[in-house]
Design a protein around this motif. Structure first.
Motif, mmCIF file in Angstrom:
data_model
loop_
_atom_site.group_PDB
_atom_site.id
_atom_site.type_symbol
_atom_site.label_atom_id
_atom_site.label_comp_id
_atom_site.label_asym_id
_atom_site.label_seq_id
_atom_site.Cartn_x
_atom_site.Cartn_y
_atom_site.Cartn_z
ATOM 1 N N ASN A 211 84.711 6.443 67.958
ATOM 2 C CA ASN A 211 86.310 5.739 68.191
ATOM 3 C C ASN A 211 85.952 4.139 67.931
ATOM 4 N N THR A 212 87.131 4.126 66.385
ATOM 5 C CA THR A 212 86.283 2.749 66.209
ATOM 6 C C THR A 212 87.700 1.661 66.729
ATOM 7 N N GLY A 213 88.691 2.486 67.668
ATOM 8 C CA GLY A 213 90.299 1.740 68.366
ATOM 9 C C GLY A 213 89.671 0.973 69.369
ATOM 10 N N VAL A 214 88.205 1.731 70.010
ATOM 11 C CA VAL A 214 87.901 1.287 71.619
ATOM 12 C C VAL A 214 86.236 0.600 71.004
ATOM 13 N N SER A 215 86.240 -0.977 71.723
ATOM 14 C CA SER A 215 85.258 -1.726 71.319
ATOM 15 C C SER A 215 84.672 -1.758 73.407
ATOM 16 N N MET A 216 83.379 -1.491 73.136
ATOM 17 C CA MET A 216 83.086 -1.925 74.892
ATOM 18 C C MET A 216 82.162 -2.825 74.448
ATOM 19 N N SER A 217 82.513 -3.574 73.522
ATOM 20 C CA SER A 217 81.453 -5.470 73.791
ATOM 21 C C SER A 217 82.074 -6.966 74.207
ATOM 22 N N SER A 218 81.650 -7.356 74.400
ATOM 23 C CA SER A 218 83.042 -8.591 74.079
ATOM 24 C C SER A 218 83.208 -9.116 72.968
ATOM 25 N N ASP A 219 82.186 -9.176 71.913
ATOM 26 C CA ASP A 219 82.628 -9.570 70.572
ATOM 27 C C ASP A 219 83.296 -7.847 69.334
ATOM 28 N N ALA A 220 84.563 -7.493 69.726
ATOM 29 C CA ALA A 220 84.929 -7.277 69.381
ATOM 30 C C ALA A 220 84.700 -6.360 67.568
ATOM 31 N N SER A 221 84.205 -7.857 66.897
ATOM 32 C CA SER A 221 84.018 -7.082 65.704
ATOM 33 C C SER A 221 82.223 -6.243 65.904
ATOM 34 N N ALA A 222 81.765 -6.978 66.904
ATOM 35 C CA ALA A 222 80.330 -6.193 66.069
ATOM 36 C C ALA A 222 81.104 -4.882 66.226
ATOM 37 N N ASP A 223 79.614 -4.115 65.774
ATOM 38 C CA ASP A 223 79.722 -2.217 65.243
ATOM 39 C C ASP A 223 78.927 -1.615 66.525
ATOM 40 N N GLU A 224 79.260 -1.155 66.997
ATOM 41 C CA GLU A 224 78.470 -0.626 68.448
ATOM 42 C C GLU A 224 78.020 0.913 67.709
ATOM 43 N N TYR A 225 77.936 1.518 66.523
ATOM 44 C CA TYR A 225 77.004 2.661 65.198
ATOM 45 C C TYR A 225 76.466 2.351 65.310
ATOM 46 N N ALA A 226 75.862 0.592 65.059
ATOM 47 C CA ALA A 226 74.561 0.515 64.842
ATOM 48 C C ALA A 226 73.820 0.739 65.460
ATOM 49 N N ARG A 227 72.379 0.911 65.663
ATOM 50 C CA ARG A 227 71.713 0.249 66.398
ATOM 51 C C ARG A 227 70.266 -0.284 66.135
ATOM 52 N N TYR A 228 69.660 -1.176 66.662
ATOM 53 C CA TYR A 228 68.902 -2.039 66.562
ATOM 54 C C TYR A 228 67.501 -1.235 66.683
ATOM 55 N N GLN A 229 66.644 -1.319 65.616
ATOM 56 C CA GLN A 229 64.861 -0.771 65.931
ATOM 57 C C GLN A 229 64.110 -1.476 64.923
ATOM 58 N N VAL A 230 62.402 -1.737 65.176
ATOM 59 C CA VAL A 230 61.686 -2.780 64.523
ATOM 60 C C VAL A 230 61.796 -2.061 63.467
ATOM 61 N N ASP A 231 60.884 -2.750 62.669
ATOM 62 C CA ASP A 231 60.700 -1.499 61.136
ATOM 63 C C ASP A 231 59.520 -1.645 61.711
ATOM 64 N N GLY A 232 59.075 -0.456 61.147
ATOM 65 C CA GLY A 232 56.830 -0.419 61.618
ATOM 66 C C GLY A 232 56.737 -0.982 59.575
ATOM 67 N N ASN A 233 57.563 -0.283 58.704
ATOM 68 C CA ASN A 233 56.468 -1.022 57.074
ATOM 69 C C ASN A 233 56.903 -2.475 57.357
ATOM 70 N N VAL A 234 58.110 -3.565 57.711
ATOM 71 C CA VAL A 234 57.709 -4.235 57.419
ATOM 72 C C VAL A 234 56.476 -4.709 58.796
ATOM 73 N N VAL A 235 56.350 -4.492 60.041
ATOM 74 C CA VAL A 235 55.896 -5.271 60.828
ATOM 75 C C VAL A 235 53.611 -4.456 60.760
ATOM 76 N N ALA A 236 53.908 -3.898 59.288
ATOM 77 C CA ALA A 236 52.528 -3.859 58.806
ATOM 78 C C ALA A 236 52.235 -4.462 57.711
ATOM 79 N N ALA A 237 52.813 -4.952 56.789
ATOM 80 C CA ALA A 237 53.023 -5.702 55.726
ATOM 81 C C ALA A 237 52.691 -7.098 56.319
ATOM 82 N N MET A 238 53.594 -7.610 57.606
ATOM 83 C CA MET A 238 53.498 -8.873 58.214
ATOM 84 C C MET A 238 51.527 -8.999 58.566
ATOM 85 N N LYS A 239 51.416 -7.895 59.417
ATOM 86 C CA LYS A 239 49.718 -7.785 59.846
ATOM 87 C C LYS A 239 49.323 -7.731 58.981
ATOM 88 N N ALA A 240 48.698 -6.518 57.222
ATOM 89 C CA ALA A 240 48.228 -7.253 56.341
ATOM 90 C C ALA A 240 48.582 -8.681 56.096
#
Length: 246
Positions: A211-240
């Motif tokens: 339902n893109t017409g309703v937002s649960m965020s105080s930032d109405a432009s925020a994409d509530e169907y995008a989820r944050y996660q750690v990129d394991g490949n980036v962590v591994a590359a940094m550690k290397a």
């Protein structure tokens, strides 16, 4: 070899960071607020599943770091809960109205932490006098200071970070904010001992109905169907990269 700390906003992120070779985790909630205290359930889950050091953040709300008495009391209660769960450290910071370290309250935090390693977080970047703050935090006995050198990113603040490292006789100076694989060499060249990175990406929610017409965020432009996660490949590359530079 410089230590790599990854900022994680969930138990799943912490598991990814650990599997990819992170040395330590800063555990938070509320990414869009810059990191708030994790819930009791997340703290218990991470403590049970993660074996590398985890330092939860103690921050009751977003915004500035000058807290009311009720907010500070809640912080002390959260610290006691984390201590009793057996976390080896925590991340926090308290300022006074004039932009200085609230020394009295930090004393109380260190007493409540009772042997836990205390990191003074990027409240440091909001201090009116960073060198005075360094002296005060040294006298208090904090383990480290997380800082971007009072700039938007640690890359832009590298001169102050380097000066802090040169002057610090006790707290570890950890660079954070915008630390990425493509600028690690900048910090390595200055002999920075610890690096803090989110190494994050956003992935699409598995929800099919939206339902893109309703937002649960105080930032109405925020994409509530995008989820944050750690990129394991980036962590591994940094550690290397850090390992190869040893």
């Amino acid at each position: 070899m410089p230590l790599l700390e990854i900022c994680c906003y969930s138990q799943a992120c912490a598991q990814t960071a650990q599997a990819a070779g992170a040395d330590r985790i800063e555990l938070c909630s509320a990414m869009n607020e810059g990191g708030l205290t994790p819930s009791a359930g997340v703290l218990k889950g991470v403590r049970a599943q993660i074996t590398i050091p985890v330092h939860p953040i103690v921050r009751p709300r977003g915004g500035d770091f000058c807290y009311s008495q009720s907010e500070f009391t809640a912080m002390l209660d959260d610290i006691a809960f984390m201590r009793d769960l057996g976390f080896p450290g925590l991340v926090t910071g308290v300022l006074n109205e004039d932009g200085g370290v609230d020394v009295q309250r930090m004393h109380k935090i260190l007493r409540a932490a009772d042997g836990m390693a205390v990191t003074f977080h990027r409240a440091f970047d909001m201090c009116a006098s960073p060198l005075k703050a360094l002296e005060e935090l040294t006298d208090l006995g904090v383990a480290r200071i997380l800082t971007s050198g009072q700039q938007a990113t640690a890359e832009k603040g590298i001169l102050l970070i380097t000066e802090l490292k040169r002057q610090s006789r006790a707290p570890i100076i950890m660079a954070g904010a915008g630390v990425r694989l493509n600028n690690l060499n900048l910090f390595l060249a200055q002999g920075i001992d610890e690096l803090h990175s989110s190494a994050g990406i956003h992935v699409a929610s598995p929800m099919r109905y939206r339902n893109t017409g309703v937002s649960m965020s105080s930032d109405a432009s925020a994409d509530e169907y995008a989820r944050y996660q750690v990129d394991g490949n980036v962590v591994a590359a940094m550690k290397a990269a850090l390992t190869s530079a040893r």
